[in-house]
Design a protein around this motif. Structure first.
Motif, mmCIF file in Angstrom:
data_model
loop_
_atom_site.group_PDB
_atom_site.id
_atom_site.type_symbol
_atom_site.label_atom_id
_atom_site.label_comp_id
_atom_site.label_asym_id
_atom_site.label_seq_id
_atom_site.Cartn_x
_atom_site.Cartn_y
_atom_site.Cartn_z
ATOM 1 N N ASN A 1 0.845 -1.187 0.000
ATOM 2 C CA ASN A 1 0.000 0.000 0.000
ATOM 3 C C ASN A 1 0.886 1.244 0.000
ATOM 4 O OD1 ASN A 1 -1.864 2.013 0.384
ATOM 5 N ND2 ASN A 1 -2.629 1.256 2.345
ATOM 6 N N SER A 2 0.851 1.999 -1.084
ATOM 7 C CA SER A 2 1.729 3.168 -1.210
ATOM 8 C C SER A 2 1.387 4.269 -0.223
ATOM 9 C CB SER A 2 1.647 3.722 -2.638
ATOM 10 O OG SER A 2 0.320 4.134 -2.938
ATOM 11 N N GLN A 3 0.135 4.288 0.310
ATOM 12 C CA GLN A 3 -0.272 5.349 1.224
ATOM 13 C C GLN A 3 0.486 5.287 2.556
ATOM 14 O OE1 GLN A 3 -2.748 7.644 0.045
ATOM 15 N NE2 GLN A 3 -2.228 6.493 -1.802
ATOM 16 N N GLN B 1 -11.585 4.997 -2.554
ATOM 17 C CA GLN B 1 -10.237 5.166 -3.074
ATOM 18 C C GLN B 1 -10.186 4.632 -4.503
ATOM 19 O OE1 GLN B 1 -6.179 4.174 -0.950
ATOM 20 N NE2 GLN B 1 -6.953 2.310 -1.880
ATOM 21 N N GLY B 2 -9.602 5.419 -5.400
ATOM 22 C CA GLY B 2 -9.515 5.011 -6.804
ATOM 23 C C GLY B 2 -8.141 4.465 -7.142
ATOM 24 N N ARG B 3 -8.103 3.269 -7.740
ATOM 25 C CA ARG B 3 -6.831 2.643 -8.148
ATOM 26 C C ARG B 3 -6.947 2.192 -9.597
ATOM 27 N NH1 ARG B 3 -5.862 -2.201 -4.778
ATOM 28 N NH2 ARG B 3 -3.624 -1.931 -5.003
ATOM 29 N N VAL B 4 -5.960 2.552 -10.391
ATOM 30 C CA VAL B 4 -5.949 2.180 -11.806
ATOM 31 C C VAL B 4 -5.227 0.856 -11.956
ATOM 32 C CG1 VAL B 4 -5.234 2.856 -14.121
ATOM 33 C CG2 VAL B 4 -5.942 4.613 -12.465
ATOM 34 N N ARG B 5 -5.925 -0.129 -12.575
ATOM 35 C CA ARG B 5 -5.295 -1.429 -12.830
ATOM 36 C C ARG B 5 -4.401 -1.292 -14.060
ATOM 37 N NH1 ARG B 5 -7.394 -6.369 -11.246
ATOM 38 N NH2 ARG B 5 -9.460 -5.414 -11.034
ATOM 39 N N LEU B 6 -3.097 -1.368 -13.867
ATOM 40 C CA LEU B 6 -2.156 -1.023 -14.926
ATOM 41 C C LEU B 6 -2.097 -2.053 -16.047
ATOM 42 C CD1 LEU B 6 0.761 0.504 -12.821
ATOM 43 C CD2 LEU B 6 -1.099 1.661 -14.001
ATOM 44 N N ALA C 1 6.237 -1.360 -2.511
ATOM 45 C CA ALA C 1 6.893 -2.658 -2.695
ATOM 46 C C ALA C 1 6.860 -3.124 -4.145
ATOM 47 C CB ALA C 1 6.253 -3.704 -1.795
ATOM 48 N N GLY C 2 6.994 -2.202 -5.091
ATOM 49 C CA GLY C 2 6.991 -2.567 -6.493
ATOM 50 C C GLY C 2 5.648 -2.986 -7.031
ATOM 51 N N VAL C 3 4.600 -2.860 -6.201
ATOM 52 C CA VAL C 3 3.259 -3.280 -6.626
ATOM 53 C C VAL C 3 2.383 -2.073 -6.956
ATOM 54 C CG1 VAL C 3 1.146 -4.471 -5.897
ATOM 55 C CG2 VAL C 3 3.386 -5.386 -5.267
ATOM 56 N N GLU C 4 2.490 -1.023 -6.154
ATOM 57 C CA GLU C 4 1.618 0.141 -6.316
ATOM 58 C C GLU C 4 2.458 1.413 -6.323
ATOM 59 O OE1 GLU C 4 -2.455 0.661 -4.320
ATOM 60 O OE2 GLU C 4 -1.157 1.971 -3.104
ATOM 61 N N LEU C 5 2.048 2.366 -7.149
ATOM 62 C CA LEU C 5 2.702 3.657 -7.211
ATOM 63 C C LEU C 5 1.640 4.742 -7.058
ATOM 64 C CD1 LEU C 5 5.548 4.962 -7.806
ATOM 65 C CD2 LEU C 5 4.674 5.385 -10.115
ATOM 66 N N GLU D 1 5.251 0.537 -17.292
ATOM 67 C CA GLU D 1 6.490 0.122 -17.959
ATOM 68 C C GLU D 1 7.474 -0.501 -16.974
ATOM 69 O OE1 GLU D 1 10.237 2.232 -20.326
ATOM 70 O OE2 GLU D 1 8.331 3.316 -20.086
ATOM 71 N N HIS D 2 7.447 -0.039 -15.713
ATOM 72 C CA HIS D 2 8.400 -0.531 -14.721
ATOM 73 C C HIS D 2 7.826 -1.639 -13.828
ATOM 74 C CE1 HIS D 2 10.510 3.109 -15.972
ATOM 75 N NE2 HIS D 2 11.606 2.599 -15.401
ATOM 76 N N GLY D 3 6.731 -2.253 -14.268
ATOM 77 C CA GLY D 3 6.256 -3.472 -13.613
ATOM 78 C C GLY D 3 5.306 -3.287 -12.443
ATOM 79 N N TYR D 4 4.831 -2.088 -12.171
ATOM 80 C CA TYR D 4 3.834 -1.881 -11.111
ATOM 81 C C TYR D 4 2.476 -2.422 -11.568
ATOM 82 C CZ TYR D 4 7.152 1.214 -8.740
ATOM 83 O OH TYR D 4 8.253 1.721 -8.096
ATOM 84 N N HIS D 5 1.679 -2.853 -10.624
ATOM 85 C CA HIS D 5 0.354 -3.407 -10.952
ATOM 86 C C HIS D 5 -0.763 -2.377 -10.789
ATOM 87 C CE1 HIS D 5 2.161 -7.356 -11.193
ATOM 88 N NE2 HIS D 5 2.644 -7.221 -9.961
ATOM 89 N N TRP D 6 -0.568 -1.406 -9.885
ATOM 90 C CA TRP D 6 -1.623 -0.434 -9.586
ATOM 91 C C TRP D 6 -1.039 0.973 -9.528
ATOM 92 C CZ3 TRP D 6 -6.620 -2.032 -9.301
ATOM 93 C CH2 TRP D 6 -6.857 -3.394 -9.061
ATOM 94 N N PHE D 7 -1.882 1.949 -9.913
ATOM 95 C CA PHE D 7 -1.561 3.348 -9.668
ATOM 96 C C PHE D 7 -2.675 3.919 -8.802
ATOM 97 C CE2 PHE D 7 -1.445 7.906 -10.348
ATOM 98 C CZ PHE D 7 -0.091 8.167 -10.257
#
Length: 849
Positions: A541-543, A630-635, A726-730, A759-765
């Motif tokens: 969780n990036s927050q 909370q809004g999350r974009v599925r990359l 952790a490389g999952v969410e930005l 491009e760098h492998g994150y799953h969520w924004f």
């Protein structure tokens, strides 16, 4: 000043204790010439016909009470069947009369029942308000008329600021007369924002007065019937005393007016008859008018819950099982506390003579003496252990099992008290069956006791001592009494047990006082922020990067593998998000935070918690409220292809055509340039930095993050610091630009960030939360949901609720609900105010930029 604020929560409990102590003192003085056995003798010799008549009058009184709700449904023009109205009314008033707390318990139960029968929140609010007005309307009319017509003489022992009750009668009549004139003169409904309240018709007003007056007269009649037949007092005179005692009971805030009501009745009636008989009648009145309806209401409520879900008796256990995780610890804590009180009261009163003769033949005197002493110690221990059970402590559970088992034996050997032994055995069985609910491994002695618990324990101990001294007032005190050991030496046993109980409670209190004082919450030290940063590296969780701001105190678990970040505003201790770190430590860390709040007399609050962790907060007894989405974009699904993404392609082309480019950089070399951009943005928006749940520009904080920038040539015109999960969410935190930056530069920043993350492998924004988004204004929704939905719809002048949601919708996010976990009831508005002030940097920031 902070120390004074901590004392504020104790003011009301101290006032309750003082009033209760005064009432006991009055009873002690009034009953000075009477004995405990005389009170029991009066109860045992009450004629059967008086008891039957009192029960009949009680039934009639509660039947009349159903008229309050029946009239209320006529007022709101709702065709709910009378059977359902009567059920909700009886249950509500049975709990109100016995438990008190300003009608909150009964009102909550009626809300629960009416809501199940499809009434809206506004309709239920109108019904409860109408019933409350009706209930007190008859009281003020009866009191006003009778206090003026036949005022009782004020006994010398009662000191009032006026010499005659007539003045009180005038004060009581004023609101009734005002209400009547308002109905007679004003015809239009009362409007409050979007709600409308019609005034009752004159006919409905007359029905209100009749119903309420009849109810109060029947209630007084129950006690009047139980008093001695030869009482030389007319009913009108007695009614004045009864109403005066009710006023004192309500004003004292003691649940059910216990002790206060009795003291006033005895003081006023003792000139006419013996105080022991009056006290016996009061005990019978409490049992018939309060306890009996309460037991019936509990049974009816249980039956309703089973029938309402269309479950048979065989499936009732499954219904209980679904609610047990939240209810079982609370219920077992309550019964354990009551059990402790029963043991103390039992130890303070004489042994029944018939059982004492049997014990003399089968139990040696030393065993009886030790059983009596440790039986009272067991009662005191249960009062303390109840707190641990409420907090779900495994240690409290284990110790309580042993104490209950020992208590059963002590009760049997001390006086053949099989009734108390059966009660303890049932409690022991229920506790054994609920083993899974007590899972916490925290130290039992470290649990905090709030003002309410401390007050309740002191009330029980004071009552027990008073009961003992009243029971043995005929025994002359001497030093030898302490060393008097005989089968009939109940008074010496009471003295020794009382000293033991007080010693246990004092030792426990001293142990609590000698503990190291809790550290005052301060902003975290650099090493604490570094420790938190090491934990955040593994968080998806990036927050969680909000902890790097360094503006919030950090509470670490004992192992240091998890932490909570929080802020303080008023009495609200507000944790930002869920606990961060090791999963297996989150639950205990939440309890640790709760205990920290208790030590400072604060309210535990958790802001922006996620759905999967809701059960952790329900275990604490907190209320959950949806505060937005909370809004999350599925990359993996994101691309610039498609007609609906045409605007993104246009933004990229137009901004890049003006010579702009997107980069991810280390902020160190350009930190001063970023500061200039941030200051310019704040000045242009005429706003100031926020905090807590929002980032702010701090050189130390920005240096910890990667930074996305938009350059026009070599000049930075916009930037955003990045939160990585952790490389999952930005996620982007601060989004700031120069006044002369190209139009659409922030859209360009968002689109570029999302493309870079993919491009760098994150799953969520993560786009962050849209406050109050997703709350629906439905008739069956909670008041908070409906108010939040209205604020979302009409509150654009204060905050761009809809605009923020619509902007984030352009990126087609997945919306996830976010919640606030906090104490409910009347505390909630203050919690929300404190939260807004904490985020905005004070109340001034709430109403200004």
């Amino acid at each position: 000043m902070d120390r004074l604020k901590r004392l504020v929560p104790f003011l009301k409990p101290l006032l309750v204790l003082a009033l209760f102590a005064i009432a006991l003192r009055v009873l002690q003085d009034t009953l000075a010439g009477y004995r405990y056995r005389q009170v029991l003798a009066y109860i045992n010799t009450l004629p059967r016909q008086q008891i039957v008549l009192a029960v009949v009058l009680t039934l009639l009184s509660y039947l009349v009470m159903t008229g309050y709700d029946t009239l209320a449904f006529r007022y709101i023009r709702h065709p709910l069947p009378y059977f359902k109205i009567a059920l909700a009314s009886f249950i509500g008033y049975a709990f109100n009369n016995s438990v008190g707390f300003s009608g909150l318990v009964g009102g909550s139960l009626r809300f629960r029942l009416y809501n199940a029968w499809r009434l809206t929140a506004v309709q239920i609010a109108k019904v409860i308000a109408f019933c409350t007005i009706t209930f007190w309307l008859g009281f003020v009319l009866l009191g006003g008329v009778f206090f003026l017509a036949t005022p009782p003489e004020i006994p010398p022992s009662i000191h009032l600021p006026f010499v005659s009750i007539r003045l009180l009668g005038i004060v009581l009549l004023l609101p009734a007369i005002g209400y009547l004139l308002w109905i007679a003169i004003r015809r239009q409904p009362i409007r409050f924002k979007q709600w409308e309240f019609e005034l009752p018709s004159p006919g409905l007003f007359l029905a209100q007065v009749t119903t309420s007056c009849l109810d109060w007269i029947l209630a007084a009649s129950v006690l009047y019937i139980l008093l001695p037949v030869s009482l030389p007092l007319t009913f009108s005179q007695f009614l004045c005393v009864f109403l005066l005692a009710q006023i004192a009971g309500v004003a004292s805030s003691v649940p059910g007016g216990l002790g206060i009501f009795e003291a006033i009745i005895i003081v006023f009636l003792v000139p006419f008859f013996s105080a022991s008989s009056i006290l016996g009648a009061l005990v019978a009145f409490r049992a018939i008018y309060y306890l009996l309806p309460l037991l019936v209401a509990i049974v009816l409520l249980a039956i309703h819950e089973i029938v309402e879900r269309r479950e048979g008796v065989a499936k009732a256990w499954r219904i209980f099982g679904r609610w047990a995780p939240g209810l079982a610890p609370q219920l077992l804590a309550f019964t354990t506390f009551v059990g402790g009180a029963v043991l103390l009261f039992s130890g303070a009163t004489p042994t029944l003579p018939g059982r004492l003769g049997f014990l003399r033949r089968v139990v040696p005197l030393p065993i009886l003496e030790l059983s009596h002493f440790f039986g009272s110690i067991t009662g005191a221990a249960l009062l303390l252990l109840a707190r641990g059970l409420q907090r779900r402590l495994d240690g409290a559970y284990q110790v309580t099992l042993g104490v209950l088992g020992a208590g059963i034996l002590f009760q049997l050997f001390k006086g053949g008290d099989f009734e108390e032994a059966i009660i303890l055995a049932v409690m022991l069985f229920a506790l054994v069956a609920s083993r899974r609910h007590f899972y916490r491994k925290a130290a039992l002695l470290n649990e905090g006791f709030g003002p309410g618990w401390i007050t309740a324990i002191i009330l029980v101990v004071i009552t027990s001592a008073w009961l003992g001294f009243f029971s043995y007032k005929h025994v002359e005190y001497s030093r030898d009494l302490w060393w008097h050991f005989q089968f009939r030496a109940d008074a010496p046993r009471f003295l020794r047990a009382s000293v033991g109980v007080i010693a246990v409670l004092l030792l426990f209190s001293i142990q609590r006082l000698l503990r190291p004082a809790p550290e005052e919450p301060d902003p975290p030290r650099i090493e604490e922020v570094e420790h938190a940063a090491a934990i955040i590296v593994n968080e998806k969780n990036s927050q969680t990067n909000l902890a790097l701001l360094g503006d919030k105190p950090l509470l670490f678990s004992p192992s240091g593998r998890a932490f909570i970040m929080y802020g303080i505003e008023g009495r609200s201790w507000i944790a930002m998000g869920d606990p961060i770190g090791a999963e297996d430590e989150k639950q205990e860390l939440i309890w640790q935070f709760r205990e920290l709040c208790d030590l400072h007399a604060g309210w535990p609050v958790f802001y922006e918690v996620q759905r999967q962790n809701m059960h952790l907060y329900l275990d604490l007894g907190l209320t959950l409220l949806k505060v937005g989405e909370q809004g999350r974009v599925r990359l993996e699904d994101f691309s610039l292809e498609g007609r609906h993404r045409k605007w993104m392609r246009y933004v990229l082309r137009r901004v890049e055509a003006e010579g702009c480019r997107f980069e991810i950089i280390d902020p160190g070399p350009v930190i001063e340039e970023l500061r200039v951009i941030s200051d310019s943005w704040l000045a242009e928006k005429r706003t100031r930095e926020k905090g807590f749940s929002l980032g702010f520009f701090s050189e130390q904080y920005i240096r910890r993050c990667k930074v996305a920038v938009v350059r026009r040539g070599d000049r930075i015109v916009a930037f955003s610091n990045l939160w990585e999960g952790a490389g999952v969410e930005l996620s982007g935190d601060l989004m700031r630009h120069l006044p002369d930056a190209p139009n659409g530069v922030m859209d360009y920043m968002f689109v570029s960030l999302i493309l870079w993350a993919k491009e760098h492998g994150y799953h969520w924004f993560n786009l962050g939360m849209a406050p109050l988004s997703g709350l629906e204004n439905r008739s069956l929704g909670t008041i908070w949901n409906r108010m939040g939905a209205l604020a979302y719809r009409f509150g654009e002048n204060f905050y761009n609720f809809q605009g923020l949601r619509q902007y984030k919708e352009k990126f087609d996010p997945v919306w996830e609900p976010m919640y606030l976990a906090s104490p409910g009831g009347f505390v909630l508005p203050r919690v929300l105010t404190n939260l807004a002030a904490l985020i905005s940097g004070g109340l001034r920031g709430v109403i200004t930029k």
